[in-house]
Design an enzyme around this catalytic site. Structure first.
Site, PDB file in Angstrom:
ATOM      1  CD  GLU A 243      -2.725  -1.328   2.422  1.00  0.00           C
ATOM      2  OE1 GLU A 243      -2.626  -0.450   3.211  1.00  0.00           O
ATOM      3  OE2 GLU A 243      -3.815  -2.213   2.503  1.00  0.00           O
TER       4      GLU A 243
ATOM      5  CD  GLU B 109      -4.478  -8.079   1.691  1.00  0.00           C
ATOM      6  OE1 GLU B 109      -5.587  -7.342   2.362  1.00  0.00           O
ATOM      7  OE2 GLU B 109      -3.285  -7.739   1.762  1.00  0.00           O
TER       8      GLU B 109
HETATM    9  C1  XIL Z   1      -6.206  -6.599   8.226  1.00  0.00           C
HETATM   10  C2  XIL Z   1      -6.577  -7.852   9.294  1.00  0.00           C
HETATM   11  O1  XIL Z   1      -7.374  -8.659   8.513  1.00  0.00           O
HETATM   12  C3  XIL Z   1      -7.145  -7.283  10.345  1.00  0.00           C
HETATM   13  O2  XIL Z   1      -7.346  -8.367  11.387  1.00  0.00           O
HETATM   14  C4  XIL Z   1      -6.418  -6.211  11.097  1.00  0.00           C
HETATM   15  O3  XIL Z   1      -7.047  -5.811  12.248  1.00  0.00           O
HETATM   16  C5  XIL Z   1      -6.005  -5.079  10.128  1.00  0.00           C
HETATM   17  O4  XIL Z   1      -5.561  -5.573   8.868  1.00  0.00           O
HETATM   18  N1  XIL Z   1      -4.974  -4.708   3.943  1.00  0.00           N
HETATM   19  C6  XIL Z   1      -3.781  -5.675   4.420  1.00  0.00           C
HETATM   20  C7  XIL Z   1      -4.156  -6.378   5.255  1.00  0.00           C
HETATM   21  O5  XIL Z   1      -2.831  -5.851   3.561  1.00  0.00           O
HETATM   22  O6  XIL Z   1      -3.138  -6.820   6.103  1.00  0.00           O
HETATM   23  C8  XIL Z   1      -5.299  -6.073   6.006  1.00  0.00           C
HETATM   24  O7  XIL Z   1      -5.678  -7.102   7.215  1.00  0.00           O
HETATM   25  C9  XIL Z   1      -6.721  -5.416   5.267  1.00  0.00           C
HETATM   26  C10 XIL Z   1      -6.053  -4.581   4.355  1.00  0.00           C
END
Ligand code: XIL
Length: 365
Positions: free
Chosen positions: A152, A257
């Site tokens: 990101e 994701e």
């Molecule tokens: C999220 C997790 O799923 C949560 O448990 C945590 O509280 C916050 O992060 N982008 C990403 C992930 O790269 O690491 C994130 O994961 C969601 C958004």
């Protein structure tokens, strides 16, 4: 007699087909994965274990390898959960993606300040980054397939996100991070990962980054499109165009994701910045007792539409990972609005595979 034999054969075939899992079918084309929490890894519930190992051949630790978790103090690492996750994957013949080395969110708290609370110099931050990456990647050398090296780092308009890494080191931090990771495990794949990757300006910025890193002699194997999708975003043509664009830069594409947010969006919500927060409101949580028929239909159509794209582009894609094992585990129950009941994944709250999976699997036959 013949009829009976044929009947039995058909029945056997039907049973066999319906029992096939994503791991056995889609897994032949690219890795199919899930993000796992430490709760999942330590769970004694056999349904959790079988949901993970039957359906997936790849896992990503959801939180335990992030900077704040794995490296809580400058001279202290916290390895237990990450070690357990890697062992779990090995015991069940799954690959592991390391997530993630450089990210402005969930970063090690101490990383950017000295003992007096002053912002560290460029040299100090580079040195800290070097040690963080070298120690974390080095510990799992040969056991992790690939790392999300930077996560990101661009705004949706394609400009650099002004993170502490950017502000203190400058854009050279990308190259440094990729080099440090490569030195620590020369055989590990290295990735750039981000959300809203179908936005043309962000897509272009990431393509520039890939070309730039390659020109500088850095290893980069794939770009991760997070794919925190909704029922009406992203635009599917833009999404497909991004897959083609990244592939054209000479890297594989991964959906890192994947989930589909089935709940109404609060005003001004967008992207997947984890710092976004909105107040709970009943109207934002309409499916406490289950999706309505029409919402369920939309869920099925939407997942099928995405997997149709993945099937079409299977030669460009190296992995599709769902962000969580089951609906009970999904971060979308708590983000960006706390306390909601979401239905974002392909496995339900009882750890049963949802009916649409059968149709998804058919796309890969
Ligand atoms: C999220 C997790 O799923 C949560 O448990 C945590 O509280 C916050 O992060 N982008 C990403 C992930 O790269 O690491 C994130 O994961 C969601 C958004």
């Amino acid at each position: 007699m013949n009829k009976i034999i044929l009947g039995v054969a058909c029945l056997a075939l039907t049973v066999n087909v319906s029992a096939q899992t994503m791991r056995e079918t889609i897994g032949k084309h690219f890795l199919i994965g899930a993000a796992v929490s430490t709760r999942n890894i330590y769970s004694q519930d056999p349904k959790v274990k079988s949901a993970i190992v039957n359906n997936f051949n790849a896992i990503v630790p959801e939180n335990c390898m992030k900077g704040e978790a794995i490296h809580p103090e400058e001279n202290r690492y916290s390895w237990d959960d990450a070690d357990a996750t890697v062992k779990y994957a090995e015991d069940n013949h799954m690959t592991v993606t390391g997530h993630c080395l450089v990210w402005h969110s969930q970063a090690p708290r101490w990383m950017f300040k000295d003992s007096e609370g002053k912002t560290v110099t460029r040299e100090v931050l580079i040195d800290r980054l070097y040690h963080h990456i070298t120690n974390v990647v080095g510990r799992y050398k040969g056991r992790i397939k690939g790392w999300d090296v930077v996560n990101e780092a661009f705004e949706d308009d394609g400009s650099y996100r002004k993170t502490q890494y950017y502000n203190i080191i400058g854009p050279e931090y990308f190259e440094l991070a990729f080099k440090f990771a490569h030195e620590a495990d020369p055989n590990a794949e290295l990735y750039y990962n981000d959300y809203s990757m179908s936005k043309p300006a962000k897509r272009d910025a990431v393509c520039r980054l890939v070309r730039d890193l390659k020109a500088k002699g850095c290893r980069i194997d794939a770009v991760g499109m997070q794919s925190h999708n909704g029922t009406d975003y992203p635009n599917l043509n833009d999404y497909e165009a991004s897959i083609d664009s990244f592939a054209a830069c000479g890297v594989k594409v991964m959906m890192t994701e994947l989930d589909i947010n089935m709940l109404p969006s609060p005003q001004h919500f967008g992207g997947a910045d984890i710092s976004q927060r909105f107040k709970y409101d009943k109207t934002l949580n309409p499916y406490v007792n289950g999706l309505t028929k029409s919402a369920q239909k939309l869920f099925n159509e939407r997942y099928l539409a995405f997997f149709k794209i993945y099937a079409k582009h299977k030669d460009q894609i190296s992995r599709v990972t769902l962000w969580g094992v089951s609906d009970a585990d999904s971060w979308l129950n708590g983000w960006p609005v706390p306390g909601r009941t979401n239905y974002s994944l392909l496995i339900d709250r009882q750890y049963n595979v949802k009916p649409v999976v059968k149709d998804i699997i058919k796309l890969f036959k």
